[in-house]
Motif scaffolding. Sequence first.
Motif, PDB file in Angstrom:
ATOM      1  N   THR A  18      44.682  48.211  27.215  1.00 42.82           N
ATOM      2  CA  THR A  18      43.835  49.485  27.878  1.00 42.82           C
ATOM      3  C   THR A  18      42.406  48.663  27.446  1.00 42.82           C
ATOM      4  O   THR A  18      41.761  47.850  26.912  1.00 42.82           O
ATOM      5  N   ARG A  19      41.029  48.988  28.456  1.00 46.61           N
ATOM      6  CA  ARG A  19      40.141  48.729  28.308  1.00 46.61           C
ATOM      7  C   ARG A  19      39.169  49.834  28.436  1.00 46.61           C
ATOM      8  O   ARG A  19      39.454  50.971  28.603  1.00 46.61           O
ATOM      9  N   THR A  20      37.702  49.468  27.758  1.00 46.37           N
ATOM     10  CA  THR A  20      36.644  50.419  26.966  1.00 46.37           C
ATOM     11  C   THR A  20      36.443  50.719  28.690  1.00 46.37           C
ATOM     12  O   THR A  20      36.418  49.761  29.634  1.00 46.37           O
ATOM     13  N   ALA A  21      35.378  51.833  28.581  1.00 36.70           N
ATOM     14  CA  ALA A  21      34.485  52.207  29.923  1.00 36.70           C
ATOM     15  C   ALA A  21      33.672  51.060  30.432  1.00 36.70           C
ATOM     16  O   ALA A  21      33.806  50.642  31.083  1.00 36.70           O
ATOM     17  N   ALA A  22      33.191  49.848  29.157  1.00 34.03           N
ATOM     18  CA  ALA A  22      32.077  49.524  29.739  1.00 34.03           C
ATOM     19  C   ALA A  22      32.647  48.444  30.547  1.00 34.03           C
ATOM     20  O   ALA A  22      31.973  47.940  31.513  1.00 34.03           O
ATOM     21  N   GLN A  23      34.061  47.869  30.214  1.00 27.57           N
ATOM     22  CA  GLN A  23      34.920  46.746  30.598  1.00 27.57           C
ATOM     23  C   GLN A  23      35.306  47.838  31.822  1.00 27.57           C
ATOM     24  O   GLN A  23      35.869  46.672  33.075  1.00 27.57           O
ATOM     25  N   ARG A  75      33.746  49.653  34.049  1.00 28.18           N
ATOM     26  CA  ARG A  75      31.841  49.577  34.828  1.00 28.18           C
ATOM     27  C   ARG A  75      31.746  48.191  34.886  1.00 28.18           C
ATOM     28  O   ARG A  75      32.000  47.851  36.438  1.00 28.18           O
ATOM     29  N   ALA A  76      32.233  46.904  34.254  1.00 29.54           N
ATOM     30  CA  ALA A  76      31.455  45.460  34.704  1.00 29.54           C
ATOM     31  C   ALA A  76      33.168  45.347  35.666  1.00 29.54           C
ATOM     32  O   ALA A  76      32.940  44.910  36.795  1.00 29.54           O
ATOM     33  N   GLN A  77      34.357  44.820  35.470  1.00 27.38           N
ATOM     34  CA  GLN A  77      35.220  45.941  36.925  1.00 27.38           C
ATOM     35  C   GLN A  77      34.995  45.566  37.901  1.00 27.38           C
ATOM     36  O   GLN A  77      35.322  45.288  38.878  1.00 27.38           O
ATOM     37  N   GLU A  78      34.943  47.579  38.084  1.00 25.80           N
ATOM     38  CA  GLU A  78      34.114  47.682  39.026  1.00 25.80           C
ATOM     39  C   GLU A  78      32.564  47.227  39.649  1.00 25.80           C
ATOM     40  O   GLU A  78      33.465  47.004  41.273  1.00 25.80           O
ATOM     41  N   LYS A  79      32.367  47.050  39.031  1.00 21.48           N
ATOM     42  CA  LYS A  79      31.107  45.833  39.992  1.00 21.48           C
ATOM     43  C   LYS A  79      31.072  45.189  40.060  1.00 21.48           C
ATOM     44  O   LYS A  79      31.326  44.458  41.509  1.00 21.48           O
ATOM     45  N   LEU A  80      32.734  44.219  39.806  1.00 17.88           N
ATOM     46  CA  LEU A  80      32.974  42.880  40.271  1.00 17.88           C
ATOM     47  C   LEU A  80      33.734  42.837  41.332  1.00 17.88           C
ATOM     48  O   LEU A  80      33.841  42.163  42.741  1.00 17.88           O
ATOM     49  N   ASP A  81      33.978  44.586  41.606  1.00 14.00           N
ATOM     50  CA  ASP A  81      35.466  44.956  42.336  1.00 14.00           C
ATOM     51  C   ASP A  81      34.711  45.748  43.650  1.00 14.00           C
ATOM     52  O   ASP A  81      34.883  46.168  44.603  1.00 14.00           O
ATOM     53  N   TYR A  82      33.213  45.619  43.789  1.00 17.98           N
ATOM     54  CA  TYR A  82      32.537  45.862  44.887  1.00 17.98           C
ATOM     55  C   TYR A  82      32.895  45.448  45.810  1.00 17.98           C
ATOM     56  O   TYR A  82      32.593  44.104  46.403  1.00 17.98           O
ATOM     57  N   ASP A  83      33.021  46.205  47.204  1.00 17.46           N
ATOM     58  CA  ASP A  83      33.723  45.647  48.266  1.00 17.46           C
ATOM     59  C   ASP A  83      33.123  46.854  49.779  1.00 17.46           C
ATOM     60  O   ASP A  83      33.367  47.572  49.812  1.00 17.46           O
ATOM     61  N   ALA A  84      32.066  46.201  50.737  1.00 17.64           N
ATOM     62  CA  ALA A  84      31.357  46.630  51.842  1.00 17.64           C
ATOM     63  C   ALA A  84      32.692  47.142  52.699  1.00 17.64           C
ATOM     64  O   ALA A  84      32.391  47.944  53.144  1.00 17.64           O
ATOM     65  N   PHE A  85      33.454  46.432  53.142  1.00 18.83           N
ATOM     66  CA  PHE A  85      34.513  46.979  53.482  1.00 18.83           C
ATOM     67  C   PHE A  85      35.681  48.138  53.469  1.00 18.83           C
ATOM     68  O   PHE A  85      35.913  49.074  54.193  1.00 18.83           O
ATOM     69  N   PHE A  86      35.636  48.564  52.172  1.00 21.12           N
ATOM     70  CA  PHE A  86      36.291  49.471  51.622  1.00 21.12           C
ATOM     71  C   PHE A  86      35.279  50.688  51.864  1.00 21.12           C
ATOM     72  O   PHE A  86      33.979  51.084  51.452  1.00 21.12           O
ATOM     73  N   ALA A  87      36.085  51.773  52.685  1.00 19.99           N
ATOM     74  CA  ALA A  87      34.838  53.205  52.982  1.00 19.99           C
ATOM     75  C   ALA A  87      34.168  53.873  51.622  1.00 19.99           C
ATOM     76  O   ALA A  87      33.479  53.933  52.032  1.00 19.99           O
ATOM     77  N   GLN A  88      34.974  53.623  50.705  1.00 16.32           N
ATOM     78  CA  GLN A  88      34.407  54.913  49.467  1.00 16.32           C
ATOM     79  C   GLN A  88      33.495  53.923  49.025  1.00 16.32           C
ATOM     80  O   GLN A  88      33.045  54.102  47.420  1.00 16.32           O
ATOM     81  N   CYS A  89      33.055  52.238  49.019  1.00 11.37           N
ATOM     82  CA  CYS A  89      32.302  51.557  48.251  1.00 11.37           C
ATOM     83  C   CYS A  89      31.382  51.727  47.963  1.00 11.37           C
ATOM     84  O   CYS A  89      30.251  51.980  49.161  1.00 11.37           O
TER      85      CYS A  89
END
Length: 152
Positions: A3-8, A10-24
């Motif tokens: 399990t990951r904390t909310a902060a972890q 969010r940090a992973q989501e930030k690394l996963d930003y990809d403008a090629f994905f429609a919902q990014c």
Amino acid sequence: MPTRTAAQRRAQEKLDYDAFFAQCPSRQLLDRISGKWVALVLAALGSDGPHDGAECSGEPRALRYSELSQRLAGVSQKMLTQTLRSLERDGLLTRTVTPTVPVTVTYELTDLGLSLHEIMRGVKIWAETHMDAVLANRERYDAASTTPEAAS
């Protein structure tokens, strides 16, 4: 899977930003900052462009709404207001209200806005520098598109 904390997360989501994905969210930001009025507001507040007929590339400065409106020929009041609000919301500029008669409202780039200004300034300069070549290419393309060979 651990399990990951909310902060972890969010940090992973930030690394996963990809403008090629429609919902990014970065795609929405790219859409906002790619508008011509955003580029021109950033340039005006960054002190790029003409000042009373003279070319100026000085220090960024605060401008009143009326000054921005005059510098951005062709912008409607509605579009300028929407652009300024969205830039303020994104933290790219600050709006300062001074209690004078009448009230004075100024806009100024934040540090985040200044970092984007530097990038957009390069794009603006590129467009101004290469406009003759682009116009010539358009003319050649349009001429070729109207020939009988292009129709087949």
